[in-house]
Design an enzyme around this catalytic site. Structure first.
Site, PDB file in Angstrom:
ATOM      1  N   GLN A  93      -4.197  -6.017  -1.093  1.00  0.00           N
ATOM      2  CA  GLN A  93      -2.767  -6.298  -1.221  1.00  0.00           C
ATOM      3  C   GLN A  93      -2.141  -5.101  -1.922  1.00  0.00           C
ATOM      4  OE1 GLN A  93      -1.502  -9.559   0.024  1.00  0.00           O
ATOM      5  NE2 GLN A  93      -3.488  -9.256   1.000  1.00  0.00           N
ATOM      6  N   GLY A 108       4.955 -16.519  -2.126  1.00  0.00           N
ATOM      7  CA  GLY A 108       3.848 -15.796  -1.509  1.00  0.00           C
ATOM      8  C   GLY A 108       4.188 -14.356  -1.160  1.00  0.00           C
ATOM      9  N   HIS A 109       3.181 -13.635  -0.727  1.00  0.00           N
ATOM     10  CA  HIS A 109       3.359 -12.209  -0.449  1.00  0.00           C
ATOM     11  C   HIS A 109       4.304 -11.963   0.726  1.00  0.00           C
ATOM     12  CE1 HIS A 109      -0.603 -12.181   2.137  1.00  0.00           C
ATOM     13  NE2 HIS A 109       0.157 -13.191   2.442  1.00  0.00           N
ATOM     14  N   ASN A 110       5.073 -10.881   0.568  1.00  0.00           N
ATOM     15  CA  ASN A 110       5.971 -10.418   1.628  1.00  0.00           C
ATOM     16  C   ASN A 110       7.159 -11.326   1.896  1.00  0.00           C
ATOM     17  OD1 ASN A 110       2.948  -9.397   2.582  1.00  0.00           O
ATOM     18  ND2 ASN A 110       4.547  -7.856   2.694  1.00  0.00           N
TER      19      ASN A 110
END
Lengths: 365, 365, 365
Positions: B212, B253-255
């Site tokens: 990540q 969460g990511h993005n």
């Protein structure tokens, strides 16, 4: 750990419970008890208990030195015969076991008092001489730490905050400015007591912060699980009464009041300004709306959203039943069309005669 | 805290709001205001406000020195008569009150600048001379801390991370490597900004980690509640735009990208790669699926799961209604059989004549 | 970061995967690869991948130096023609990409070994000489830290706890007394491993604490997301097997066992004494009841509450569908009346003849 006989332990439990828990020993009264263990894996020197009559058979086969159980289970299993293991018959077997387990494996307490060189205790803080403060812990200006309390490594006690006697803050628990924790409380790692409540006034599509100037007041004998959060009040205080037990990752919003001896399981969220009664039980991941009131002795199923006040004690639920995904897809789609289904049903009811046919009579009798 | 007259406070609020919030004072303009309090418990020297016309009666009985309220409520209550307390009539009474409360009880700011001896600031970090860093805080290599910022005890600023001017990291908030927080942000205790997103490729029943390597970029005037988590992007960045307000225990969460001035209540989870529009409001414990897009000005009820994109502004809900457990058991069981119920209804519809009977005509008219 | 050719990288991925991942390069084998990037924004020197055949068109227009994709997509796009970019054709493109990304941007490891002066390592703790312990971290009496492990700033390793080789505790992760983390694990910031489980015996409207004397045992190659919590067992241990991946803000109750290679998305709660099989996937915010058992290879949709054991592998769901609030209000109200609706349907069925009319015959054929 002391080694005791079953008879000595029975005396100790009676005393710990303030005389409330009597028990009747059957079999060897002088069997030695050193520790507790589950019924299925217990060996010599171990005390176990029968939680559920369904598993009664395990009492016969266990190698435990003694088993706490309900007198009815004891009668059912052995009648007047000599039991295969010492039986501790008590009408509250689980509570008896809990006290015995506490005595045999007391919750670890600070073994020695004093402030670690590596801690940061403000000159204007007051730490009782019998309390313990570990490395990297902070006790801020005007804070108080009571007799026998234990502030573990990295725990934080804010300015003007207070920790009651014999309470324990686990590593990196945080009690922010001006908040209070009563006596004999357990605050687990990662807890945040006294962060700002979520209060903003909308203006032209933006949010103006309402300063959160209330406190959090926690009573005595409260336990708060890891990473739970309890927000400070907006103007008034957020209150958690005596004996409340809170599991991990619970969120309690600003200006809530949680009644005494209520138990809140993991992942529950309680929005702001809600009042929960005494002796309630909120199941895991249940969600409680803000600005409502729940009376005493309400039990809420796990995963249930409570969206309005509850005025009658009882057991409440509301959870979509799970199923195979393909079945769910078809059934859930119809939930969106219940109003239509009812309308079609209404129209059918209008089309056919009010008088039931022969079959219908059967229903009526 | 300064003691002001109501008239002076009105001038200050006008200025704080950039001229946006005008107000009309009725009654004594020179009444002294020291602090804020709820309408029901306010005493002399206190400013209160009327949140809801339903509680209008409290304005008459309050002992507050002044009350902010909507001009219509003021008219309704007193008309042209002399009010029993000073009235601050403003079309945005809650925002007016928020600014006034901020002025009377300013969010506590670092009272003095400087780096505590007990903090760990890397030689290659850049901390503005007007910033403050408390004991056990870490500012890592290449990190920047802006003017007037406050890094409280035990807070962590990772390598290459930056904290904008006048932002505050509460005790043990963590901003991991290379992530950025803008100006005037508030990051509460226990927050984690920049942990790895949850990204794995499946292979033969095991999981291979996707590094990540993105960052988290937080805009200006953002507030993030206690123990909330915002993951770093997988390759691109996770972005939280200006003015977003995030309550406790929220997971992003990511993005993801969260649009400006969106408010996210406690316990919300937003899965990865989801885009939320501007000025949205996500109710407590709502769940937002990954890889979807929600347009501007969407309001989601608490506890609702959003499982696909939303392209039209509006108010969306989806929550199983709670009820007595015995009623729930019977009704929820039928949810599993909605497809069958519909089929039975269909068959009935086919068995009876299309033409409605007399009763049916009534429905049609 | 090393600069490699696509052909060199293919050899490395083959080796990293133990020979499992072969690939076929099409186009320039000697194109230089420095880093990874998404297909849409990748430029020269970047490796990207095609996750979904739907976005196949992006492969033609990308500026990436090389693209990993399924051989069928490669065939479909270019057939025997020279591709516009280097193609890495592999039947497991995402896993191939994951290994390549790991090699190009290895998860940051401790760059140098040793114990920071600012850390607190007990004299009776054992820290491998190749491990690293950062400032304000605590390693308590009897604890062990394995070779190449990294205990970041403010992380806490309790008495008798152990951290396996090459495992990493991010800033302020906490591993409490006697708990174990295996090799190559990643424990993110704010995690609490080993807080007390939620166990109390009721007595006269109060709660008597059951001491939680078990441990938490974590296998190898486990990742645990930020602010997740895993409770220690009541008497036996809580167990997380090898290769389990846990996202942020997950709660795992006491005495659970999580089977190897199971993946648990964010905000999931698992109540105590539940056994989850191997290779399961629990969607975000799903809730798993206590004292149940879920077999291997079960997939649970996000937001679904699992209220009883599952004995058959498969995909399970249970989520109230969301809709416009006004539609929800009307449909959800009927959920409370499903039993009545069914009763009305029953009565109608009884009133009309069993024999279908002409239309009904059509249904039967």
């Amino acid at each position: 750990v002391a080694v005791l006989t079953a008879a000595e332990l029975a005396d100790i439990v009676r005393e710990m419970s303030g005389g409330r828990l009597d028990s009747e020993l059957r079999g060897r009264r002088d069997v030695k008890i050193e520790a507790v263990a589950p019924l299925s894996s217990a060996g010599p020197g171990r005390l176990s208990f029968l939680a559920n009559s369904r598993y009664r058979g395990q009492v016969v086969s266990t190698r435990a030195a003694a088993v706490v159980l309900d007198p009815r289970d004891a009668d059912e299993l052995f009648g007047d015969a000599e039991p295969s293991t010492t039986l501790v018959a008590c009408t509250e077997p689980y509570a008896w076991f809990a006290y015995a387990a506490q005595h045999l494996a007391p919750p670890s307490r600070a073994t020695s008092a004093g402030v670690s060189d590596g801690a940061h205790v403000h000159l204007e803080a007051r730490v009782d001489a019998s309390a313990r403060v570990d490395e990297f812990a902070v006790v801020s200006a005007g804070a108080q730490v009571g007799a026998g309390a234990w502030i573990q490594a990295g725990a934080y006690v804010g300015a003007g905050a207070s920790v009651g006697e014999r309470s324990r803050l686990y590593p990196q628990a945080r009690l922010l400015d001006d908040c209070r924790v009563g006596a004999r409380c357990i605050v687990h790692s990662g807890v945040v007591i006294g962060a700002d409540g979520f209060g903003f006034a909308p203006l032209d599509g933006r949010w103006i912060k309402i300063p959160q100037t209330g406190r959090v007041l926690i009573g005595d004998d409260v336990e708060i699980g890891a990473n739970s959060t309890i927000d400070r009040g907006a103007m008034d205080d957020t209150v958690v009464e005596d004996g409340v037990k809170i599991d991990n990752q619970v969120q309690i919003g600003h200006n809530c009041r949680i009644g005494a001896h209520t138990a809140i399981a993991g992942c529950v969220g309680i929005a702001g300004s809600t009042v929960i009664g005494r002796r309630c039980q909120l199941g895991g991941a249940s969600m409680i709306q803000g600005h409502i009131s729940i009376c005493d002795d309400v039990v809420v199923s796990g995963g249930t959203a409570i969206t309005h006040s509850i005025a009658a004690p009882g057991f409440y639920s509301g959870l979509f039943p799970f199923m195979r995904n393909r079945d769910w897809e078809r059934n859930a789609a119809l939930v969106r069309h219940l109003v239509e289904l009812r309308e079609r049903l209404r129209r059918l009811e209008m089309r056919i005669p009010e008088q039931p046919t022969g079959n219908g009579n059967a229903l009526k009798t």
